[in-house]
Enzyme design. Structure first.
Site, PDB file in Angstrom:
ATOM      1  N   LYS A  68       0.716  -1.121  -0.081  1.00 35.69           N
ATOM      2  CA  LYS A  68       0.053   0.063  -0.102  1.00 35.69           C
ATOM      3  C   LYS A  68       0.968   1.295   0.086  1.00 35.69           C
ATOM      4  CE  LYS A  68      -3.707  -2.550   2.131  1.00 35.69           C
ATOM      5  NZ  LYS A  68      -4.319  -2.940   3.408  1.00 35.69           N
ATOM      6  N   GLN A 112      -4.605  -1.493   9.424  1.00 31.36           N
ATOM      7  CA  GLN A 112      -4.540  -2.623   8.806  1.00 31.36           C
ATOM      8  C   GLN A 112      -5.168  -3.701   9.735  1.00 31.36           C
ATOM      9  OE1 GLN A 112      -2.922  -3.496   5.576  1.00 31.36           O
ATOM     10  NE2 GLN A 112      -4.063  -5.628   6.265  1.00 31.36           N
ATOM     11  N   ASP A 135     -11.263   2.348   3.806  1.00 30.88           N
ATOM     12  CA  ASP A 135     -11.537   0.776   3.511  1.00 30.88           C
ATOM     13  C   ASP A 135     -13.142   0.670   3.311  1.00 30.88           C
ATOM     14  OD1 ASP A 135     -10.084  -1.179   3.471  1.00 30.88           O
ATOM     15  OD2 ASP A 135      -9.495  -1.075   5.772  1.00 30.88           O
TER      16      ASP A 135
END
Ligand code: NAP
Length: 297
Positions: A68, A112, A135
């Site tokens: 990422k 995460q 997200d």
């Protein structure tokens, strides 16, 4: 079915169906975003900022976070990774999130997952400001009305993007989603509904999956079992999007769809690897850019 058989950049013809090349399409998206970021910095005086928080040492998570970070730098974002030790308390993590929520230079915050067991994942997800939730968890929790300012989760958004690159219409089509997982199946079904598809969701208790599948113009498979969809279950010309990532009996990566037999019948099909996978991080970058745009405009 009534498909226009034209091959676009990032697509190749196999048998009857055409392969939707997620890798090439993602590369195109990165180039587009790079140009956009340069223009946006000139216009608004700053680049989009993405902060990823990782708690603990989970090796798979370390790899995801690194990928990422690489992607964020590639498109020209201000990229920050906050690494916190395994023993971080929930309170400490929530404090960091609160600080990022208040930071005007941060447009996207991603924690995460998984977080260590002593931390309540739902409390962490809920703590991220909805307008910075790259997200897409907030959109999912709120019934996913795609209200302005909230983005869709990355993999489901990638699926819709891949379907749209074929030039086929989604509206009015019968879309079958196989799998009702929280991360892919359910949100992608909602996104398809938002696109005015007629949506069926199949799961482990579904009877006659083959019969249902044969009536579907679009199939999105998000199960996690090799070859659950085979060519005899596919309507000629259907669009097949394979989200599954599995190890086949031969040890090789494969999807939920049996590519060899299904590509004989499909109009369009994504391969595994090289289909949905490369698109997911590209969509995370798109989500960050969209969160930035929602905030600066
Ligand atoms: P999940 O939450 O475990 O959901 C799997 C779903 O499959 C469940 O709803 C389950 O039904 C259903 N299912 C199981 N056996 C079935 C059967 N025989 N027939 C029909 N449905 C069946 O999994 P997930 O997180 O959504 O992930 C699904 C797959 O996508 C995995 O392979 C994962 O690795 C992959 N994935 C890929 C990406 C990417 O970027 N490409 C991203 C995320 C996930 P029940 O609800 O009845 O148990």
């Amino acid at each position: 079915m009534y498909f226009r058989f034209r091959v676009k950049p990032g697509m190749t013809q196999v048998n009857m169906g055409k392969v939707i090349d997620g890798k090439a399409i993602a590369a195109g998206l990165y180039e587009e975003m790079q140009r956009e970021v340069v223009e946006l910095e000139q216009k608004y005086g700053r680049r989009p900022g993405l902060t990823v928080i990782i708690v603990g040492e989970d090796p798979a998570s370390q790899v995801y976070v690194r990928n990422k970070e690489i992607a964020a730098k590639k498109v020209g974002f201000v990229s920050e990774v906050i690494r916190m030790p395994e023993q971080t308390t929930q309170e400490e993590l929530l404090k960091v999130i609160a600080r990022l929520n208040a930071d005007p230079t941060v447009d996207g915050i991603l924690v995460q997952l998984p977080v260590p067991k002593h931390i309540d994942k739902d409390a962490v997800i809920a703590a991220v400001a909805p307008e910075k939730d790259v997200d897409g968890f907030f959109g999912m929790k709120s019934g996913f009305t795609m209200k302005q300012g909230y983005v869709a989760p990355c993999t489901p958004r990638a699926c819709i993007h891949l379907i749209k690159t074929t030039g086929e219409t989604i509206e009015g089509r019968h879309a079958l989603v196989v799998g009702r997982g929280e991360l892919v199946g359910k949100p992608v079904a909602t996104l398809l509904l938002n696109e005015n598809a007629t949506v069926t969701i199949a799961h482990s208790r579904t009877r006659n999956l083959g019969e249902i599948a044969r009536t579907a113009d679009i199939i999105i498979a998000a199960v996690g079992r090799p070859h659950i969809i085979t060519g005899d279950m596919v309507k000629p010309g259907a669009i097949l999007i394979d989200v599954g990532i599995n190890r086949g009996a031969d040890g090789k990566l494969c999807g939920d769809i049996d590519f060899a037999s299904a590509s004989e019948k499909a109009g369009w099909i994504t391969p595994v690897p090289g289909g949905v996978g490369p698109m997911t991080i590209a969509m995370l970058m798109r989500n960050t850019l969209d969160c930035y745009l929602n905030r600066v405009r």
